[in-house]
Design a protein around this motif. Structure first.
Motif, short mmCIF file in Angstrom:
data_model
loop_
_atom_site.label_atom_id
_atom_site.label_comp_id
_atom_site.label_asym_id
_atom_site.label_seq_id
_atom_site.Cartn_x
_atom_site.Cartn_y
_atom_site.Cartn_z
N GLU A 138 -44.67 17.09 -19.99
CA GLU A 138 -44.56 18.23 -19.09
C GLU A 138 -44.32 17.73 -17.67
OE1 GLU A 138 -47.85 20.90 -19.29
OE2 GLU A 138 -47.02 21.96 -21.03
N GLY A 139 -43.55 18.49 -16.92
CA GLY A 139 -43.28 18.12 -15.54
C GLY A 139 -42.89 19.32 -14.71
N GLN A 140 -42.68 19.07 -13.44
CA GLN A 140 -42.32 20.15 -12.50
C GLN A 140 -40.84 20.06 -12.17
OE1 GLN A 140 -43.81 19.90 -8.40
NE2 GLN A 140 -44.54 22.00 -8.63
N LEU A 141 -40.14 21.19 -12.28
CA LEU A 141 -38.71 21.23 -12.00
C LEU A 141 -38.46 21.09 -10.50
CD1 LEU A 141 -35.86 21.65 -13.18
CD2 LEU A 141 -36.19 24.11 -12.79
N LEU A 142 -37.75 20.02 -10.13
CA LEU A 142 -37.46 19.76 -8.71
C LEU A 142 -36.15 20.38 -8.27
CD1 LEU A 142 -38.43 16.00 -8.24
CD2 LEU A 142 -39.68 18.01 -7.45
N SER A 156 -21.41 21.19 -17.34
CA SER A 156 -22.78 20.83 -17.67
C SER A 156 -23.72 21.36 -16.59
CB SER A 156 -22.93 19.30 -17.77
OG SER A 156 -22.59 18.69 -16.54
N ALA A 157 -25.02 21.18 -16.83
CA ALA A 157 -26.04 21.54 -15.85
C ALA A 157 -26.99 20.36 -15.71
CB ALA A 157 -26.80 22.77 -16.31
N ALA A 158 -27.38 20.03 -14.48
CA ALA A 158 -28.24 18.87 -14.23
C ALA A 158 -29.57 19.32 -13.65
CB ALA A 158 -27.54 17.90 -13.26
N TYR A 159 -30.64 18.64 -14.09
CA TYR A 159 -31.99 18.96 -13.64
C TYR A 159 -32.71 17.67 -13.25
CZ TYR A 159 -30.66 22.80 -16.74
OH TYR A 159 -29.99 23.81 -17.35
N GLU A 209 -39.98 10.23 -12.43
CA GLU A 209 -38.97 11.28 -12.32
C GLU A 209 -37.88 11.07 -13.35
OE1 GLU A 209 -35.78 12.26 -8.93
OE2 GLU A 209 -37.85 12.55 -8.25
N LEU A 210 -37.40 12.16 -13.93
CA LEU A 210 -36.32 12.12 -14.91
C LEU A 210 -35.15 12.96 -14.45
CD1 LEU A 210 -38.23 12.60 -18.30
CD2 LEU A 210 -37.29 10.46 -17.39
N THR A 211 -33.94 12.46 -14.71
CA THR A 211 -32.71 13.24 -14.54
C THR A 211 -32.27 13.68 -15.92
OG1 THR A 211 -32.07 12.00 -12.57
CG2 THR A 211 -30.33 13.20 -13.73
N ASP A 214 -29.37 12.58 -23.24
CA ASP A 214 -30.16 12.49 -24.47
C ASP A 214 -31.51 13.19 -24.36
OD1 ASP A 214 -28.20 11.02 -25.75
OD2 ASP A 214 -29.01 9.08 -25.14
N ILE A 215 -31.87 13.67 -23.19
CA ILE A 215 -33.17 14.29 -22.98
C ILE A 215 -33.06 15.80 -23.16
CG2 ILE A 215 -35.07 14.62 -21.36
CD1 ILE A 215 -34.20 12.08 -19.94
#
Length: 366
Positions: free
Chosen positions: A298-302, A310-313, A322-324, A283-284
């Protein structure tokens, strides 16, 4: 036939496996008991089957009392007319498929002509026509489980109980047999209780799901309701919600992520202690999919992973939150590890829930 369980309690010594459980399964309904290992779901099923003697409670099937602690009634398992399929195939490898399926009818001294007809009809029903003379030891895992299912169905049971029957199979076969089981249950109109810890399996097989935790039922509902509206963060976590953040209440439509300055607008929620914001990864929004109507952060891509469909971040926000995020393979994020990225959380995608749910009132069939 319907199943009614009232005030069911089961002790193993000082340990309580099932706590004052009430449950109704309607005629022809498929109900799934879902929960982690040790939550009491198999113990509940074994009590219905007569394989465990409850400490207290009452169990009826089709109005017939099978167990009543107050009246001293405890019908033995072989007189309950219940079909049961276990996690282990529990078939005899030295017998043929026909002999395995015919075994319960032979024990009931059914005449040979009727045994022959019922066994062949049942083998056809489960997709094993032509396998009658094959040795059981020559079968695949999926075929063995079909034999176990046929052996239960051949008795024309009042209800069927299935205890994680697909867990020993590989993923592809499990998926196929899951569909076959659902189609068969619906076609026969057979009242079924299915035990599993696999949420995908539960969603696929159930008319209703009863979520169990710590020996009690904490939520009952249709699969889409359980998935979309879990009553607690612990239920959401079990159902695969990827982001569960501790939060503090600002007001009825706002929260702040604990130990951060991150504030989120949310749909109205009731106040409670130990609140969590539960957000599904799918949903994000991220990158160009973010809109101003969302909670924009805003955040930093880990990390970033391509998963085929699909693609996961993973994105870290201020305060080490932290968000998945789960995105489409067709709109992958064009950013490198360490880059600053925009993240959007729709207001209605944030569910603010207590950590645990209270046990609901006595359940009624849908």
């Amino acid at each position: 036939m319907d199943i009614r369980v009232e005030g069911l309690t089961l002790h193993y010594g000082d340990a309580v496996a099932v706590r004052d459980l009430d449950l109704t399964v309607g005629h022809g309904e498929s109900l799934v008991l879902l929960g982690e290992s040790g939550c009491g779901k198999t113990s509940t099923m074994r009590c219905i089957a007569g394989l465990e003697r409850p400490t207290a409670g009452r169990i009826t099937i089709g109005g017939n009392v099978l167990f009543d602690s107050a009246r001293g009634i405890d019908c033995p398992p072989h007189k309950r007319n219940i079909g049961m399929v276990f996690q282990s195939y529990a078939i005899w490898p030295h017998m043929t498929v026909f002999e395995n399926v015919a075994f319960p009818l032979t024990m009931q001294r059914v005449n040979k002509a009727e045994i022959n007809q019922r066994v062949h009809d049942t083998l056809e029903l489960v997709g094993l026509e032509g396998f009658a003379d094959r040795g059981a030891s020559l079968l695949s895992g999926g075929q063995m489980q079909r034999v176990a299912l046929a052996r239960s169905l051949v008795m024309a049971p009042s209800v069927m109980l299935l205890d994680e029957p697909l867990s020993n199979l590989d993923a592809r076969l499990r998926h196929r047999l899951r569909g076959d089981l659902r189609e068969l249950q619906a076609r026969l109109g057979l009242t079924t209780v299915y035990v599993t810890h696999d949420q995908e399996e539960a969603l696929a097989l159930a008319d209703r799901i009863a979520m169990m935790q710590h020996g009690r039922i904490v939520q009952v509902g249709a699969p889409n309701d359980i998935y979309a509206k879990p009553l607690s963060a612990s239920i959401a976590d079990f159902l695969g919600v990827g982001n569960i953040l501790p939060v503090e209440r600002i007001d009825s439509t706002g929260v702040r992520v604990a130990k951060t300055a991150i504030a989120l607008k949310v749909t109205p929620f009731a106040g409670a202690a130990d609140l969590k914001a539960c957000i599904r990864a799918e949903d994000i929004a991220v990158g160009d999919d973010v809109t101003d109507e969302m909670n924009v952060l805003e955040g930093q891509l880990l990390t970033k992973e391509f998963l085929g469909a699909s693609a996961a971040y993973r994105v870290t926000l201020s305060g080490d939150a932290e968000l998945t995020i789960l995105g489409s393979k067709h709109r992958q994020l064009d950013a490198k590890i360490g880059d600053t990225v925009r993240v959007g959380i729709p207001v209605d995608a944030v569910q603010v829930l207590p950590q645990d749910a209270a046990a609901p009132a006595a359940d009624e069939a849908a």
